[in-house]
Design an enzyme around this catalytic site. Structure first.
Site, mmCIF file in Angstrom:
data_model
loop_
_atom_site.group_PDB
_atom_site.id
_atom_site.type_symbol
_atom_site.label_atom_id
_atom_site.label_comp_id
_atom_site.label_asym_id
_atom_site.label_seq_id
_atom_site.Cartn_x
_atom_site.Cartn_y
_atom_site.Cartn_z
ATOM 1 N N TYR A 47 36.030 62.298 43.618
ATOM 2 C CA TYR A 47 34.774 61.970 44.066
ATOM 3 C C TYR A 47 34.112 62.821 44.040
ATOM 4 C CZ TYR A 47 35.164 57.358 46.538
ATOM 5 O OH TYR A 47 35.274 56.349 46.717
ATOM 6 N N GLU A 49 30.460 62.265 45.221
ATOM 7 C CA GLU A 49 28.950 61.422 46.627
ATOM 8 C C GLU A 49 28.224 62.580 46.013
ATOM 9 O OE1 GLU A 49 30.461 59.202 50.049
ATOM 10 O OE2 GLU A 49 30.922 57.560 48.463
ATOM 11 N N ASP A 192 12.578 48.524 31.251
ATOM 12 C CA ASP A 192 13.784 47.968 31.220
ATOM 13 C C ASP A 192 13.784 48.032 29.681
ATOM 14 O OD1 ASP A 192 16.135 47.511 30.842
ATOM 15 O OD2 ASP A 192 16.042 46.037 32.549
ATOM 16 N N LYS A 221 24.038 50.425 24.525
ATOM 17 C CA LYS A 221 23.503 49.092 23.447
ATOM 18 C C LYS A 221 23.103 50.155 22.483
ATOM 19 C CE LYS A 221 22.601 46.091 27.119
ATOM 20 N NZ LYS A 221 21.965 46.403 28.190
#
Ligand code: DSN
Length: 425
Positions: A47, A49, A192, A221
């Site tokens: 974790y 965060e 984008d 991609k």
């Protein structure tokens, strides 16, 4: 613990499917083995965060180093001053951009989904269209972004943000023209670049960073990394809306974006995926990747020519990037029928609406064809003729099961020349 053969056998089956087929989904690619290996590692247990040096958990010193490498490499790729590598996906990256820039109900302008845009650019089915007031521009009947319409809508509606970018558009973008009208109406320009990012990284298409305030992308991609998202800024700037931090200082756009990713829209980052992003970004900085980008464009050009030769109608008559959109109406086929029949021959692509389509999104009049994945497998220009020949045989014999089955055998035999992950046995 007993091996979960049920799932691992299916993963193996998926490897065989990928090996035996011709992969033409424009948004897919094959990562390197080391990118994949990085993903299946122990940072998945951690974790973290927060951001490097500012976490809400102990024991983050190693993942801090990993995340910093990913950030530094990404900044180098795009000559950016700031980057966030935590978005779990392109849609999550875009959600964070909206959260940083827009208040619910405010107006923005994006390319219509039915004209090649993306769900997160204002589709009524998506958070972007439900939470904000989405306005759209389209393409001309020639299939080129209708910049006149974009400018007219921007002037009339004064949106807070203008989005450029698409998921089914084969031409380059005039970012400079969009920035000029945005400056006139006081809008933020958000690019984008999920689809062409790898080609932009290689300097093969117009550079959006020169003109766009904020840039997001996916990483899986044309960037050929793990599935995920990123947000970058070439130039940071103070937010124009007077949003201040607790000390009374104007927040910069990078601070707003960091806050919008965490805690705004995500919790713990996927540090194993960030490790894989770091590895992929290292690969993108190599000369090999530039050669890959050039080959993608050369293959797309060769494929477009092979389709043209056989009378297929390409939207905008061709391509500048890695994909093409084909209107099948003159071949008396729908996109749905084409996708489903090609699937039977292990040629994978997706049905796609064409601009001004008269069919529903579930049927469509077109297909989208992309070359990033087959280029990674090593196919070159002469192979595009073979690929298009195989596609044409299936489409021209769509109801002939024997012929489709024969092509499936040929596809599998043809792809054996281009080994995929031979190390996996
Ligand atoms: N779904 C992706 C595509 O196929 O283009 C875009 O996010």
């Amino acid at each position: 613990m007993q091996k979960d053969t049920l799932v691992f056998d299916l993963i193996r089956k998926e490897l065989d499917r990928q090996r035996n087929g011709i992969e033409l989904i424009a948004s897919e690619n094959f990562t390197s083995l080391q990118v994949m290996q990085a993903m299946g590692t122990v940072p998945t247990n951690k974790y973290a965060e927060g951001y490097p040096g500012k976490r809400y958990y102990g024991g983050c010193e190693v993942v801090d180093e990993i995340e910093n490498i990913a950030i530094d490499r990404l900044k180098k790729i795009f000559n950016a001053s700031w980057a966030n590598v935590q978005p779990h996906s392109g849609a999550s990256a875009n959600a964070a951009v909206f959260l940083a820039v827009m208040k619910p109900g405010e107006k923005f302008l994006g390319l219509d989904l039915s004209m090649g845009g993306h769900l997160t650019h204002g589709s009524p089915a998506n958070f972007s269209g439900k939470t904000y007031q989405a306005l759209h521009y389209g393409v001309t009947k020639e299939g080129i972004v209708d910049y006149d319409q974009l400018e007219a809508k921007a002037r009339a509606e004064k949106p807070k943000m203008i989005i450029c970018g698409a998921s089914a558009y084969s031409r380059d973008w005039d970012y400079k023209r969009i920035r000029a009208v945005a400056d006139e109406v006081g809008a933020i320009v958000f690019a984008d670049i999920a689809h062409p990012a790898g080609l932009i990284a290689s300097g093969l298409l117009n550079d959006p960073f020169d003109h766009c305030h904020i840039v997001s992308s996916t990483t899986h991609k044309t960037l050929r990394g793990p599935r995920g998202g990123i947000i970058t800024l070439r130039h940071d700037f103070e937010n124009p809306w007077g949003i201040k931090d607790p000390k009374g200082n104007l927040r910069t756009m990078s601070q707003l974006l960091d806050l919008a990713v965490f805690p705004g829209s995500q919790g713990g980052p996927l540090e194993h995926v960030i490790a894989a992003k770091a590895v992929a970004f290292g690969e993108i900085l190599s000369e090999d990747f530039k050669a890959y980008g050039k080959q993608v464009i050369a293959n797309a050009q060769a494929m477009a020519a092979a389709f043209n030769k056989r009378g297929y109608q390409l939207i905008s008559n061709g391509t500048d990037n890695h994909l093409m959109l084909i209107d099948l109406r003159n071949k008396n086929l729908t996109g749905k029928k084409a996708q489903e029949t090609l699937d039977k021959a292990h040629i994978t692509l997706n049905k796609n609406a064409v601009p001004f389509d008269d069919k529903s999104p579930f049927v469509t009049s077109g297909i989208r064809v992309g070359v990033p994945a087959i280029t990674t497998r090593g196919l070159k220009e002469p192979h595009m003729e073979t690929v298009v020949h195989l596609i044409d045989r299936v489409l021209m014999n769509a109801d002939d099961e024997k012929e489709v089955a024969a092509v499936k055998g040929e596809v599998s035999a043809f792809m054996q020349q281009f080994p995929l992950y031979p190390e996996l046995g």
